[in-house]
Structures are given as structure tokens and as C-alpha cells.
Design a protein around this motif. Structure first.
Motif, short mmCIF file in Angstrom:
data_model
loop_
_atom_site.label_atom_id
_atom_site.label_comp_id
_atom_site.label_asym_id
_atom_site.label_seq_id
_atom_site.Cartn_x
_atom_site.Cartn_y
_atom_site.Cartn_z
N ARG A 1 46.60 23.94 39.51
CA ARG A 1 46.41 22.97 38.43
C ARG A 1 47.18 23.41 37.20
NH1 ARG A 1 40.42 22.74 38.95
NH2 ARG A 1 40.39 21.94 41.06
N ALA A 2 47.13 24.72 36.93
CA ALA A 2 47.87 25.24 35.78
C ALA A 2 49.35 24.95 35.94
CB ALA A 2 47.63 26.74 35.64
N ALA A 3 49.86 25.18 37.16
CA ALA A 3 51.28 24.91 37.39
C ALA A 3 51.58 23.44 37.20
CB ALA A 3 51.66 25.36 38.80
N ALA A 4 50.64 22.57 37.63
CA ALA A 4 50.88 21.13 37.51
C ALA A 4 50.94 20.72 36.05
CB ALA A 4 49.78 20.37 38.24
N THR A 5 50.12 21.32 35.20
CA THR A 5 50.15 20.94 33.78
C THR A 5 51.46 21.36 33.14
OG1 THR A 5 49.12 23.00 33.17
CG2 THR A 5 47.67 21.11 33.46
N MET A 6 52.10 22.37 33.73
CA MET A 6 53.39 22.77 33.17
C MET A 6 54.53 22.00 33.81
SD MET A 6 53.05 26.76 32.59
CE MET A 6 51.52 27.51 32.96
N GLY A 7 54.20 21.02 34.60
CA GLY A 7 55.22 20.10 35.08
C GLY A 7 55.83 20.47 36.41
N ALA A 8 55.18 21.30 37.19
CA ALA A 8 55.72 21.64 38.50
C ALA A 8 55.39 20.53 39.50
CB ALA A 8 55.14 22.96 38.98
N GLY A 9 56.37 20.15 40.28
CA GLY A 9 56.14 19.14 41.33
C GLY A 9 55.43 19.77 42.49
N TRP A 10 55.05 18.95 43.49
CA TRP A 10 54.25 19.52 44.57
C TRP A 10 55.03 20.55 45.35
CZ3 TRP A 10 55.30 19.49 49.76
CH2 TRP A 10 56.30 18.61 50.20
N GLN B 1 57.40 22.53 44.17
CA GLN B 1 57.45 23.75 43.37
C GLN B 1 56.11 24.47 43.40
OE1 GLN B 1 59.03 22.01 39.75
NE2 GLN B 1 60.54 23.66 39.71
N ARG B 2 55.03 23.68 43.32
CA ARG B 2 53.71 24.31 43.35
C ARG B 2 53.49 25.02 44.67
NH1 ARG B 2 51.69 19.34 41.16
NH2 ARG B 2 50.78 18.88 43.17
N PHE B 3 53.89 24.35 45.76
CA PHE B 3 53.70 24.97 47.07
C PHE B 3 54.58 26.21 47.21
CE2 PHE B 3 54.99 25.38 51.52
CZ PHE B 3 53.76 25.64 52.07
N ARG B 4 55.85 26.05 46.81
CA ARG B 4 56.83 27.11 47.05
C ARG B 4 56.57 28.32 46.15
NH1 ARG B 4 58.94 30.60 47.73
NH2 ARG B 4 61.07 31.30 48.09
N ARG B 5 56.18 28.06 44.88
CA ARG B 5 56.10 29.17 43.92
C ARG B 5 54.68 29.71 43.77
NH1 ARG B 5 61.07 30.90 43.43
NH2 ARG B 5 62.51 29.15 43.32
N ILE B 6 53.67 28.90 44.06
CA ILE B 6 52.30 29.36 43.83
C ILE B 6 51.58 29.61 45.15
CG2 ILE B 6 50.13 28.84 42.68
CD1 ILE B 6 52.28 28.79 40.67
N THR B 7 51.46 28.56 45.95
CA THR B 7 50.61 28.69 47.14
C THR B 7 51.22 29.59 48.20
OG1 THR B 7 49.99 26.42 46.68
CG2 THR B 7 49.26 27.34 48.75
N LEU B 8 52.49 29.34 48.49
CA LEU B 8 53.11 30.07 49.60
C LEU B 8 53.10 31.59 49.39
CD1 LEU B 8 54.35 29.50 52.31
CD2 LEU B 8 56.59 29.49 51.25
N PRO B 9 53.49 32.08 48.18
CA PRO B 9 53.44 33.55 48.01
C PRO B 9 52.03 34.11 48.18
CG PRO B 9 54.71 32.55 46.26
CD PRO B 9 54.09 31.43 47.01
N LEU B 10 51.02 33.34 47.76
CA LEU B 10 49.65 33.84 47.90
C LEU B 10 49.19 33.75 49.34
CD1 LEU B 10 48.00 32.28 44.76
CD2 LEU B 10 48.48 34.68 45.18
N LEU B 11 49.76 32.80 50.08
CA LEU B 11 49.31 32.55 51.44
C LEU B 11 50.00 33.47 52.45
CD1 LEU B 11 47.61 30.66 53.24
CD2 LEU B 11 49.57 29.19 53.41
N THR B 12 51.21 33.92 52.11
CA THR B 12 52.02 34.61 53.11
C THR B 12 51.33 35.80 53.77
OG1 THR B 12 53.88 33.94 51.77
CG2 THR B 12 54.34 35.42 53.56
N PRO B 13 50.59 36.65 53.03
CA PRO B 13 49.88 37.73 53.75
C PRO B 13 48.92 37.18 54.80
CG PRO B 13 49.85 38.14 51.40
CD PRO B 13 50.41 36.77 51.58
N GLY B 14 48.21 36.10 54.47
CA GLY B 14 47.33 35.48 55.45
C GLY B 14 48.11 34.94 56.63
N LEU B 15 49.28 34.39 56.35
CA LEU B 15 50.12 33.88 57.44
C LEU B 15 50.52 35.01 58.37
CD1 LEU B 15 52.56 31.30 55.83
CD2 LEU B 15 50.46 30.92 57.08
N ALA B 16 50.82 36.17 57.79
CA ALA B 16 51.20 37.31 58.63
C ALA B 16 50.05 37.70 59.55
CB ALA B 16 51.61 38.49 57.76
#
Lengths: 306, 299
Positions: free
Chosen positions: A199-208, A210-225
């Protein structure tokens, strides 16, 4: 008995006799640890002992020097190629399961009506088990099955497509059993990521994206591994479906078939143990590589960690 | 960005981007990506349903060669499967084995998970690693040496052997499933019980066990499902009298040609309905998405 006083607040009752016990307790060893004993005994007796028994058995072949069974495995192309066959099946299957589960889980991470139903339906394939999946694949994808009939009636193909008794049959079976598992794990990792970050990223104008690529994916990658490792373990030990829907003499002769044949058709236990050791080693090598890569990733408290 | 995913409901994008849409009345407009994702899901399910359906249809079919649907319906394959495979015996064995595995693995695993969740002691990571290994290794890898050892002690082929083999992945599984449940219990409750004079046994049976009951149920049911479905270890260690349903199913399938395929399908349907019942019970107690990270759902 007033055992296991919390460390630090313990008052020694007897000097001398109780002193060593107290000193041990300060290091975290006291009688509460006995609760762990059955499990430790169990793992030692039923896992470590058989494992090391198999390991030393593999160095005592029926004939030849200590390494001759390993030598036999690696010098026989028919046996050696089972490693490649297994990896060619399990790596793409595990990768596909993880990659296909990410967009679906991403879409389903919020709350919406019927979420519980969709998750339940997605779990159903886990209950099918490998044998029913194999039976269903034979019926459904077989030359006279519904799938080929539809394709032929739509004039997409002129002859039935061969999807069973080859590589694809086993691949489909691995996807059917592995995908729900990967999806559940990824969904629970995703719901562990704090939504306010996005949500914070969205208020700064990140598109979906960008939000996925820059916020969610880096946090998710260890779980993906971690998910990849667990699905890979499932796919790597493929055995019944490789026999039932695959081509167990050729393109899907995986390493577990080789180990099984050595043990239960040739009754050569040292050789079978050697193959099993090679199998475990190859699998652990892949997992170690993935986990090594994982250590280079972000490990924060924002969730998504393994 | 405003046209993004509203099909998925209260999305992050939804809260940020659509102040105009009133709650409860959502636009049924979805981005191409959303349609693609749901399309793939529907495709997967249609194929899956057809796959299961073809087994179901075949198990009731009188004869089915090269047509859309069979030319007659019958239930005789079920009675035939029941008699010729001795299914009653097989199901009893399956239930006995899985019941024993669940009971023993809970007895061993729950205390261990308590210690691992609460305490730190020298060598803890080593112990934890030893518990993790049986889950991370393919069953065939340790199954073959294990079967060899069981043969050495003349346990292979008996029900004891099958139970012992199935315990190997089950105990670590209970430990891993139970650890987050133990971590949830407030430590101070135990301390209070101790202060009131409860010993270790009393704390465990009268304070912890009732609090951990949801976790114990969850772990037990998951182990039950896993044991009923476990093929490799049972296959490697079972004898003719100690086969579980999956293994009997596999044997009847790989000996194709001797039995009518419909009969095998009937058996597969029996197996699946058994698993489905177990799953429905399991889902009453376990939320499958909270197995890894137990996080509060956003309000």
C-alpha cells in the motif's frame, strides 16, 4: 518434582551434589530435555542407523573392491543416464509448479468470497494420490480418451496425440500432484508479507508490476526457494507414475526405478544401496545449490522467509 | 493502473485506486492478466475433473470402447473388486497402520516439538537438522536401506515393519507442524502452573495438552492423510498380508490384463472417496494456508 526452573532464576538447593546439575541447567541442559529423548532415539534407530548401514553396505559389494558398485553404476550408460532422466523430469516439473503457482497465489492473496472453496478445490488433487492420477491419465489422455476425442472432433489433429507412456504422461502426473502443494505453500508465504508495504508503494505511485517486482517478489523469493526444494523432492522421488504412465524401460527410467530393480529384482542390496546413495547425493546437491542461493537473499522480519 | 485487478476482490490495488466504487458493488472489469490467470485455473480444473470423471465413469461402465460414453451401466465392478482384492482386509490393514502411525508419531513428536520450540540447548541445530533430513530426502533413498535393515531383523513384510517405516517421515512431520502451535501458547501460563505447584507431568497433561489440542488434531489428521497416501515406504516394506490400499491398488494396476480395468478403477474410486472423507475432516480443523506462516488475516 520441581524440575526445570527457568534459567537464571534457579536457586541451588544443595551445594555439591546438586551443583553439577545446576551448572548444566545454566547451559540449558536439564531434565526437561528428556522429552526430546524418544524422538532422538527414534531418528537414530530408524533413520540414521539404516542410512549408515546402507552407506557401509554400498562399500561392500558382492564382488570387487569397495568402490566397484559405484564404478559399475557410473560406467554403465543405461544406469548412469537415469540421473539425467530424473533431473530432466523433476527440475522442469518443480520449476513449472512454482512458477505457475505464483501468479495464481498472488491473485488470491487477499480476502474474497469463496476463497475457502477455491483453496479446498485446489487441495483435492493431493488426495488423488499417484496411482489414481496415473489411472485417470491413462483413461483421459489415452488414444481413445476424451481429450483426444475432443481434439479430433475439433479437427485440431488427425491422429490421437500420444500423451501417455512417455515423458509427458509422467510430467502431467507430477504437475497434478505437485502444483496444489506448491500453490498452498506460496499462498501461505504470500499472506505472511505485510500488505501495508504494498500500500505504501502504491501511494508513491508504483504500478502493480512495480509493486510486484520491487516489493513482493524480493520478499517472496526465499519462500519460493523453499517451495521449489519441497516440490523438487516430491518430483525427484517419482516412482509409481514413472512406471504406470511413463515408459519405464526408456524415456522415463528414473533413478528410483534403477534402485528398485537392483534391490527387488536382482536382490543385490549393496548395489541398490549404492544407487540410493547416489540418488540422495544428487538430490541434496540440487537442494544445497538452491539454499546457497537463498542465503544471498534478503532475510527480514517482514515475512516471506523460509 | 486504475483498471487493474478487481476481479480478485479486495485487492491492494482496490483499496488504493477506487475511491468511487462503493463497497460490495465491484466493477466486473479485470485486466487481461487476471483473465489469463483464471482461464488457466479453469483449464486445469476442467482437465482434472475430466480425469477423475473418466475413472468414475469407467468404474460404472459395462463396456467402454472408443465411444464418448459406455454402452451400459453396472455396479458389478465394485462387488468384484471388493471380493477379488479382499478389500475389506486391505482397508482394515490401512486403518490399523495409519492409526498406529498417528498415535505413535504424536506420542513421540509432541513432547519433542515442545522442547524444540521452547528451549535452547547445545546441539539444538544439529538435532533439528536430523529431524529435517527424513522430510527432505526422497523416500526411496532411505526406504531401501531401511527395508534392508528391517529384513535383517525379520520385520519386513509384517505390519510392525510397515508401521516403523511409515513413522520415519511422520515423526519429523509432527514436530515441524506442532512447533508453531507450541510457540503460540503463552509461556506465563506454564510458569503460573509451576508456581502453583504443578510438576512437569501435570503441566503437560493438564495445562499444555488442552491448549495444544487444535494443533495435535491438525498434525494427527495430516499424518493420517499422508500415511494413507504413502506409497513408496509401504511398497518397499509390506508383505502380502500387510499391504495398504495404495499398494494393493498399484499391484492390481501393474498386473493389468489379468483384471478388468473397470475393476481397478472401482478400487481407485474407493481409495479416493476414503481420502476425500479424510480431507474434508482435515479441512475442518486445519486452514491449509496457515501451515507455514501463521499470520492474522487482515480484517
Amino acid at each position: 518434582m520441581s524440575v526445570s526452573t527457568p534459567v537464571g532464576s534457579a536457586v541451588p538447593e544443595h551445594e555439591g551434589a546438586g551443583g553439577w546439575r545446576h551448572r548444566l541447567a545454566e547451559r540449558g541442559i536439564d531434565r526437561q530435555l528428556w522429552l526430546l529423548a524418544p524422538a532422538v532415539v527414534f531418528v537414530v534407530l530408524l533413520f540414521l542407523y539404516p542410512f549408515f548401514y546402507g552407506l557401509q553396505l554400498s562399500f561392500q559389494p558382492n564382488e570387487g573392491g569397495p568402490f566397484s558398485d559405484y564404478d559399475r553404476f557410473f560406467s554403465d550408460a543405461y544406469q548412469r543416464d537415469t540421473i539425467g532422466t530424473t533431473l530432466k523430469l523433476s527440475l522442469p516439473a518443480a520449476l513449472f509448479n512454482v512458477l505457475a503457482a505464483v501468479p495464481l497465489a498472488y491473485r488470491m492473496r487477499g480476502r474474497f468470497r469463496g476463497k475457502r472453496l477455491v483453496t479446498t478445490v485446489l487441495v483435492v488433487p493431493i488426495t488423488l494420490g499417484t496411482v489414481l492420477t496415473a489411472e485417470g491419465l491413462l483413461n483421459y489422455l489415452g488414444p481413445a480418451g476424451w481429450f483426444n476425442r475432443i481434439l479430433m472432433d475439433l479437427h485440431l489433429v488427425h491422429e490421437p496425440v500420444t500423451l501417455i507412456h512417455n515423458y509427458w504422461g509422467v510430467f502431467f502426473s507430477l504437475v497434478i500432484t505437485g502444483f496444489p502443494f506448491a500453490f498452498l505453500l506460496i499462498l501461505s508465504y504470500l499472506s505472511g508479507i505485510d500488505p501495508s508495504l504494498e500500500r505504501a508503494a502504491a501511494t508513491m505511485g508504483a504500478g502493480w508490476w512495480q509493486r510486484f517486482r520491487r516489493i513482493t517478489l524480493p520478499l517472496l523469493t526465499p519462500g519460493l526457494a523453499t517451495t521449489f526444494c519441497l516440490t523438487f523432492v516430491l518430483a525427484f522421488s517419482v516412482f509409481p507414475s514413472a512406471i504406470l504412465v511413463g515408459n519405464p524401460a526408456g524415456s522415463t527410467r528414473v533413478i528410483s526405478i534403477a534402485a528398485y530393480q537392483a534391490a527387488y529384482e536382482q536382490y543385490d542390496y549393496p548395489y541398490a544401496s549404492a544407487i540410493a546413495m547416489v540418488m540422495g547425493l544428487v538430490e541434496l546437491a540440487v537442494i544445497a545449490l538452491v539454499l546457497l542461493w537463498r542465503t544471498t537473499l534478503f532475510k527480514g522480519s517482514t515475512g516471506g522467509k523460509g | 493502473m486504475a483498471v487493474t485487478d478487481t476481479l480478485a476482490g479486495s485487492d491492494v490495488a482496490g483499496t488504493a485506486d477506487e475511491p468511487t466504487a462503493p463497497r460490495g458493488k465491484r466493477r466486473f472489469v479485470a485486466s487481461p492478466a487476471a483473465w489469463l490467470v483464471w482461464g488457466v485455473v479453469v483449464f486445469f480444473f476442467v482437465n482434472l475433473a475430466a480425469l477423475v470423471g473418466s475413472v468414475l465413469v469407467n468404474s460404472f461402465a459395462r463396456q467402454w470402447f472408443g465411444t464418448w460414453l459406455p454402452n451400459g451401466w453396472t455396479t458389478k465392478w465394485y462387488s468384484q473388486a471388493w471380493d477379488s482384492f479382499g478389500l475389506l482386509h486391505v482397508i482394515v490393514v490401512t486403518l490399523q497402520v495409519s492409526g498406529l502411525v498417528v498415535g505413535i508419531s504424536l506420542l513421540i513428536g509432541v513432547p519433542a516439538s515442545f522442547v524444540l520450540a521452547r528451549r535452547s540447548f547445545p546441539g539444538k541445530s544439529l538435532v533439528f537438522f536430523a529431524f529435517l533430513l527424513p522430510i527432505m530426502m526422497p523416500p526411496i533413498t532411505y526406504g531401501i536401506p531401511l527395508a534392508t535393515v528391517l529384513y535383517k531383523y525379520e520385520l519386513a513384510g509384517t505390519m510392525t515393519g510397515v508401521v516403523l517405516a511409515n513413522l520415519v517421515p511422520s515423526v519429523p512431520f509432527v514436530i515441524l507442524t506442532m512447533t508453531p502451535f507450541v510457540e503460540q501458547v503463552d509461556r506465563r501460563i506454564e510458569d503460573a502452573a509451576r508456581m502453583c505447584g504443578a510438576g512437569l507431568t501435570a503441566t503437560f497433561t493438564r495445562i499444555l495438552a488442552p491448549l495444544l489440542l487444535p494443533g495435535i488434531l491438525a498434525a494427527g489428521i495430516l499424518v493420517l492423510v499422508r500415511t494413507v497416501a504413502m506409497f513408496e515406504l509401504t511398497f518397499l516394506t509390506a508383505g502380502p498380508d500387510s499391504q495398504t490400499l495404495v499398494v494393493a491398488l498399484y499391484y492390481s494396476m501393474s498386473a493389468a490384463g489379468i483384471r478388468a480395468q473397470q475393476s481397478v478403477d472401482a478400487m481407485a474410486v474407493i481409495y479416493t472417496s476414503m481420502m476425500l472423507v479424510l480431507l474434508v475432516i482435515a479441512l475442518r480443523f486445519v486452514n491449509p494456508t496457515q501451515l507455514v506462516a501463521r499470520v492474522k488475516e487482515e480484517q
